[in-house]
Scaffold this motif. Sequence first.
Motif, PDB file in Angstrom:
ATOM      1  N   VAL A  99     -51.676  80.074  16.128  1.00  0.00           N
ATOM      2  CA  VAL A  99     -50.649  79.064  16.367  1.00  0.00           C
ATOM      3  C   VAL A  99     -50.491  78.175  15.141  1.00  0.00           C
ATOM      4  CG1 VAL A  99     -50.019  77.072  17.796  1.00  0.00           C
ATOM      5  CG2 VAL A  99     -51.002  79.102  18.855  1.00  0.00           C
ATOM      6  N   LYS A 100     -51.631  77.802  14.526  1.00  0.00           N
ATOM      7  CA  LYS A 100     -51.575  76.992  13.306  1.00  0.00           C
ATOM      8  C   LYS A 100     -50.842  77.731  12.200  1.00  0.00           C
ATOM      9  CE  LYS A 100     -55.730  74.207  13.903  1.00  0.00           C
ATOM     10  NZ  LYS A 100     -57.037  73.868  13.351  1.00  0.00           N
ATOM     11  N   ALA A 101     -51.122  79.018  12.049  1.00  0.00           N
ATOM     12  CA  ALA A 101     -50.452  79.808  11.013  1.00  0.00           C
ATOM     13  C   ALA A 101     -48.959  79.908  11.280  1.00  0.00           C
ATOM     14  CB  ALA A 101     -51.077  81.203  10.937  1.00  0.00           C
ATOM     15  N   ILE A 144     -43.345  78.195  10.027  1.00  0.00           N
ATOM     16  CA  ILE A 144     -42.078  77.608  10.460  1.00  0.00           C
ATOM     17  C   ILE A 144     -41.784  76.338   9.673  1.00  0.00           C
ATOM     18  CG2 ILE A 144     -40.874  76.529  12.415  1.00  0.00           C
ATOM     19  CD1 ILE A 144     -42.328  78.617  14.192  1.00  0.00           C
ATOM     20  N   LYS A 145     -42.812  75.532   9.395  1.00  0.00           N
ATOM     21  CA  LYS A 145     -42.619  74.339   8.560  1.00  0.00           C
ATOM     22  C   LYS A 145     -42.143  74.726   7.166  1.00  0.00           C
ATOM     23  CE  LYS A 145     -46.094  71.171  10.434  1.00  0.00           C
ATOM     24  NZ  LYS A 145     -47.373  70.521  10.097  1.00  0.00           N
ATOM     25  N   ARG A 146     -42.734  75.785   6.622  1.00  0.00           N
ATOM     26  CA  ARG A 146     -42.337  76.247   5.280  1.00  0.00           C
ATOM     27  C   ARG A 146     -40.867  76.668   5.273  1.00  0.00           C
ATOM     28  NH1 ARG A 146     -45.180  80.847   4.609  1.00  0.00           N
ATOM     29  NH2 ARG A 146     -43.315  82.080   4.662  1.00  0.00           N
ATOM     30  N   ILE A 147     -40.450  77.389   6.313  1.00  0.00           N
ATOM     31  CA  ILE A 147     -39.049  77.807   6.407  1.00  0.00           C
ATOM     32  C   ILE A 147     -38.147  76.580   6.522  1.00  0.00           C
ATOM     33  CG2 ILE A 147     -37.356  79.020   7.838  1.00  0.00           C
ATOM     34  CD1 ILE A 147     -39.683  80.958   8.611  1.00  0.00           C
ATOM     35  N   ARG A 155     -38.670  73.542   5.437  1.00  0.00           N
ATOM     36  CA  ARG A 155     -38.600  72.833   4.155  1.00  0.00           C
ATOM     37  C   ARG A 155     -37.561  73.457   3.234  1.00  0.00           C
ATOM     38  NH1 ARG A 155     -44.174  73.343   3.582  1.00  0.00           N
ATOM     39  NH2 ARG A 155     -45.113  71.865   4.984  1.00  0.00           N
ATOM     40  N   LYS A 156     -37.413  74.769   3.330  1.00  0.00           N
ATOM     41  CA  LYS A 156     -36.449  75.454   2.468  1.00  0.00           C
ATOM     42  C   LYS A 156     -35.005  75.208   2.895  1.00  0.00           C
ATOM     43  CE  LYS A 156     -39.524  79.192   1.075  1.00  0.00           C
ATOM     44  NZ  LYS A 156     -39.769  80.633   1.120  1.00  0.00           N
ATOM     45  N   ILE A 157     -34.769  74.980   4.192  1.00  0.00           N
ATOM     46  CA  ILE A 157     -33.385  74.860   4.648  1.00  0.00           C
ATOM     47  C   ILE A 157     -32.977  73.429   4.994  1.00  0.00           C
ATOM     48  CG2 ILE A 157     -33.265  77.233   5.477  1.00  0.00           C
ATOM     49  CD1 ILE A 157     -33.641  76.234   8.323  1.00  0.00           C
ATOM     50  N   VAL A 158     -33.892  72.466   4.913  1.00  0.00           N
ATOM     51  CA  VAL A 158     -33.577  71.075   5.234  1.00  0.00           C
ATOM     52  C   VAL A 158     -33.783  70.224   3.991  1.00  0.00           C
ATOM     53  CG1 VAL A 158     -34.261  69.090   6.629  1.00  0.00           C
ATOM     54  CG2 VAL A 158     -34.231  71.353   7.641  1.00  0.00           C
ATOM     55  N   ASP A 159     -32.821  69.347   3.719  1.00  0.00           N
ATOM     56  CA  ASP A 159     -32.960  68.391   2.616  1.00  0.00           C
ATOM     57  C   ASP A 159     -33.659  67.148   3.152  1.00  0.00           C
ATOM     58  OD1 ASP A 159     -31.576  70.098   0.946  1.00  0.00           O
ATOM     59  OD2 ASP A 159     -29.633  69.237   1.487  1.00  0.00           O
ATOM     60  N   GLY A 160     -34.897  66.959   2.766  1.00  0.00           N
ATOM     61  CA  GLY A 160     -35.651  65.811   3.251  1.00  0.00           C
ATOM     62  C   GLY A 160     -36.063  65.998   4.697  1.00  0.00           C
ATOM     63  N   ASN A 161     -36.296  64.883   5.398  1.00  0.00           N
ATOM     64  CA  ASN A 161     -36.761  64.938   6.789  1.00  0.00           C
ATOM     65  C   ASN A 161     -35.647  64.714   7.797  1.00  0.00           C
ATOM     66  OD1 ASN A 161     -39.398  65.403   6.069  1.00  0.00           O
ATOM     67  ND2 ASN A 161     -39.888  63.236   5.900  1.00  0.00           N
ATOM     68  N   ARG A 162     -34.433  64.577   7.332  1.00  0.00           N
ATOM     69  CA  ARG A 162     -33.334  64.254   8.241  1.00  0.00           C
ATOM     70  C   ARG A 162     -32.822  65.506   8.966  1.00  0.00           C
ATOM     71  NH1 ARG A 162     -31.035  59.103   6.933  1.00  0.00           N
ATOM     72  NH2 ARG A 162     -31.958  58.323   5.018  1.00  0.00           N
ATOM     73  N   GLU A 163     -32.616  65.319  10.237  1.00  0.00           N
ATOM     74  CA  GLU A 163     -31.989  66.326  11.088  1.00  0.00           C
ATOM     75  C   GLU A 163     -32.633  67.707  11.016  1.00  0.00           C
ATOM     76  OE1 GLU A 163     -28.235  65.516   9.515  1.00  0.00           O
ATOM     77  OE2 GLU A 163     -28.288  63.552  10.443  1.00  0.00           O
ATOM     78  N   TRP A 164     -33.948  67.752  10.867  1.00  0.00           N
ATOM     79  CA  TRP A 164     -34.644  69.041  10.850  1.00  0.00           C
ATOM     80  C   TRP A 164     -34.508  69.728  12.202  1.00  0.00           C
ATOM     81  CZ3 TRP A 164     -38.369  69.827  14.448  1.00  0.00           C
ATOM     82  CH2 TRP A 164     -38.918  68.693  15.046  1.00  0.00           C
ATOM     83  N   HIS A 165     -34.386  68.935  13.266  1.00  0.00           N
ATOM     84  CA  HIS A 165     -34.282  69.503  14.612  1.00  0.00           C
ATOM     85  C   HIS A 165     -33.001  70.320  14.787  1.00  0.00           C
ATOM     86  CE1 HIS A 165     -32.289  65.599  14.676  1.00  0.00           C
ATOM     87  NE2 HIS A 165     -31.526  66.068  15.649  1.00  0.00           N
ATOM     88  N   GLU A 166     -31.965  70.013  13.999  1.00  0.00           N
ATOM     89  CA  GLU A 166     -30.728  70.787  14.086  1.00  0.00           C
ATOM     90  C   GLU A 166     -30.877  72.156  13.432  1.00  0.00           C
ATOM     91  OE1 GLU A 166     -27.619  68.400  12.457  1.00  0.00           O
ATOM     92  OE2 GLU A 166     -27.755  66.908  14.059  1.00  0.00           O
ATOM     93  N   ARG A 167     -31.783  72.253  12.490  1.00  0.00           N
ATOM     94  CA  ARG A 167     -31.996  73.524  11.781  1.00  0.00           C
ATOM     95  C   ARG A 167     -33.128  74.354  12.367  1.00  0.00           C
ATOM     96  NH1 ARG A 167     -29.267  73.666   6.668  1.00  0.00           N
ATOM     97  NH2 ARG A 167     -27.640  72.118   6.915  1.00  0.00           N
ATOM     98  N   LEU A 168     -33.877  73.788  13.311  1.00  0.00           N
ATOM     99  CA  LEU A 168     -35.013  74.493  13.903  1.00  0.00           C
ATOM    100  C   LEU A 168     -34.639  75.841  14.527  1.00  0.00           C
ATOM    101  CD1 LEU A 168     -38.022  74.514  14.497  1.00  0.00           C
ATOM    102  CD2 LEU A 168     -37.557  73.210  16.580  1.00  0.00           C
ATOM    103  N   PRO A 169     -33.531  75.961  15.271  1.00  0.00           N
ATOM    104  CA  PRO A 169     -33.187  77.283  15.831  1.00  0.00           C
ATOM    105  C   PRO A 169     -33.007  78.352  14.743  1.00  0.00           C
ATOM    106  CG  PRO A 169     -31.878  75.575  16.880  1.00  0.00           C
ATOM    107  CD  PRO A 169     -32.609  74.922  15.753  1.00  0.00           C
ATOM    108  N   TYR A 170     -32.445  77.967  13.599  1.00  0.00           N
ATOM    109  CA  TYR A 170     -32.254  78.925  12.507  1.00  0.00           C
ATOM    110  C   TYR A 170     -33.597  79.318  11.885  1.00  0.00           C
ATOM    111  CZ  TYR A 170     -27.488  77.328  13.055  1.00  0.00           C
ATOM    112  OH  TYR A 170     -26.270  77.017  13.579  1.00  0.00           O
ATOM    113  N   ALA A 171     -34.495  78.335  11.778  1.00  0.00           N
ATOM    114  CA  ALA A 171     -35.826  78.630  11.243  1.00  0.00           C
ATOM    115  C   ALA A 171     -36.574  79.576  12.177  1.00  0.00           C
ATOM    116  CB  ALA A 171     -36.615  77.335  11.047  1.00  0.00           C
TER     117      ALA A 171
END
Length: 188
Positions: free
Chosen positions: A5-7, A12-15, A17-33
Amino acid sequence: MNGAVKATNKNIKRILRKIVDGNREWHERLPYALLGYHTTIRTSIGATLYMLVYGSEAVIPAEVKIPSLRVIREVGLHDVEWIHSRIKQLILIDEKRLDAICHSQLYQNRMIKVFNNKVKPRRFTLGQLVLKKIFPHQGEAKEKFMPNWQGPYIVHRVLSGGAVILAEMDGTISTKPINSDAIKKYNI
């Protein structure tokens, strides 16, 4: 928390970081990740997680916009033909899962072999002088410029599996064995 689970969370965090600029609205990009994570072939199992669950590869959003050969072929099927095609895929899902298990075992064996080739066994003999590593959680490791090793100690007994029992210079024998990775030869 489970290591797998940690891995997964780390990947998923690494993915993200690549598709989100900063920490804003990461939840909107989570389905794509998550879609990216589930539809990427895992080296360790030789398949995607999506395929192991559903028995076929996922249709990614780009394939809907610009139809791939697979999508065109499935769209052209009549309902009965599509159902027969899907049943064949589901019948083969157990075979695909067994293939993934075999692939995983072969991958693990390769990783073990590579690791074992890099490992250099440490051999210690009775009466040999050694230093013991000070780990960060130990009370002796309180300050930044404290030494990393303590000792010398005398090897009192060599156990199987790479562990040793140490004795202090005054002859006091330790009750706990220590892994040979945490000691090194003391050169006078």
